[in-house]
Design a protein around this motif. Sequence first.
Motif, PDB file in Angstrom:
ATOM      1  N   ALA A 142      30.800 -70.967 -19.998  1.00  0.00           N
ATOM      2  CA  ALA A 142      30.921 -70.176 -18.782  1.00  0.00           C
ATOM      3  C   ALA A 142      30.572 -71.042 -17.582  1.00  0.00           C
ATOM      4  N   GLY A 143      31.376 -70.950 -16.537  1.00  0.00           N
ATOM      5  CA  GLY A 143      31.092 -71.763 -15.361  1.00  0.00           C
ATOM      6  C   GLY A 143      31.601 -71.133 -14.093  1.00  0.00           C
ATOM      7  N   GLY A 144      31.247 -71.766 -12.993  1.00  0.00           N
ATOM      8  CA  GLY A 144      31.723 -71.310 -11.702  1.00  0.00           C
ATOM      9  C   GLY A 144      31.132 -72.159 -10.609  1.00  0.00           C
ATOM     10  N   ARG A 145      31.678 -71.959  -9.412  1.00  0.00           N
ATOM     11  CA  ARG A 145      31.103 -72.648  -8.259  1.00  0.00           C
ATOM     12  C   ARG A 145      30.406 -71.623  -7.371  1.00  0.00           C
ATOM     13  N   HIS A 200      28.661 -70.497 -24.796  1.00  0.00           N
ATOM     14  CA  HIS A 200      28.232 -71.704 -25.496  1.00  0.00           C
ATOM     15  C   HIS A 200      27.344 -72.563 -24.604  1.00  0.00           C
ATOM     16  N   ALA A 201      27.611 -72.554 -23.319  1.00  0.00           N
ATOM     17  CA  ALA A 201      26.875 -73.335 -22.327  1.00  0.00           C
ATOM     18  C   ALA A 201      27.273 -72.830 -20.957  1.00  0.00           C
ATOM     19  N   VAL A 202      26.651 -73.380 -19.895  1.00  0.00           N
ATOM     20  CA  VAL A 202      26.965 -72.994 -18.518  1.00  0.00           C
ATOM     21  C   VAL A 202      27.179 -74.246 -17.671  1.00  0.00           C
ATOM     22  N   LEU A 203      28.263 -74.235 -16.883  1.00  0.00           N
ATOM     23  CA  LEU A 203      28.527 -75.259 -15.875  1.00  0.00           C
ATOM     24  C   LEU A 203      28.347 -74.624 -14.506  1.00  0.00           C
ATOM     25  N   ALA A 204      27.366 -75.117 -13.743  1.00  0.00           N
ATOM     26  CA  ALA A 204      27.057 -74.571 -12.423  1.00  0.00           C
ATOM     27  C   ALA A 204      27.440 -75.595 -11.359  1.00  0.00           C
ATOM     28  N   LEU A 205      28.531 -75.327 -10.659  1.00  0.00           N
ATOM     29  CA  LEU A 205      29.001 -76.204  -9.592  1.00  0.00           C
ATOM     30  C   LEU A 205      28.477 -75.679  -8.252  1.00  0.00           C
TER      31      LEU A 205
END
Length: 212
Positions: free
Chosen positions: A101-104, A121-126
Amino acid sequence: MGGVTDTQLIETPAGGARITWHRAAKARLILAVSHGAGGGIEARDLQAIAGALPAHRVTVALVEQPWRVAGKKVAPAPKTLDAGWRGLWPALAAQGLPVVAGGRSAGARVACRTAAELGAHAVLALSFPLHPPGRPEKSRADELLGAGVPTLVVQGGNDPFGRPEEFPDGKYGLVEVPFGDHGFAIPKRASIGQDDALGIITEGVAQWVDAL
């Protein structure tokens, strides 16, 4: 360049959301990233990631929240953003692969708030908005630290919503984009160019995803 591209409309409790798929040939996981409160999936970092990650066997799903699909100019309350994200999650999970899961900006907050609940599974934080500009006392660190899954923050060195050195210690990775603002724009006088900055973002994300 990214892989095969197609779009999918999903009905959610907050309205119709849209996923633009950038598919990898032999995907091993999905990276779903949404936009912030002030723009859409045309953001430079989202487009760069969608172009680069399919070569790493990562299918990228660029998610447009219902308010953007409806043509509205102002993002709704966080609980409505979370409802939209929850509502489209089954379409991501239905691919049968682990989902990062991610987002900006505001989208990064949504990903952090819902990660454990949805089984991300993990997080991408932009460009995680650690605090409102000029208001460091209004910290949102609890959302970031509470994600509960492996997390990577990618942050501009001059982001008024939180510079890298302002982030608290915690179990997450942090990639700094020198000179970058909240949208990772690089001033002309900087010692790196805009393409260099996007390369730092895509390489950092690719290395992190490869290690998951």
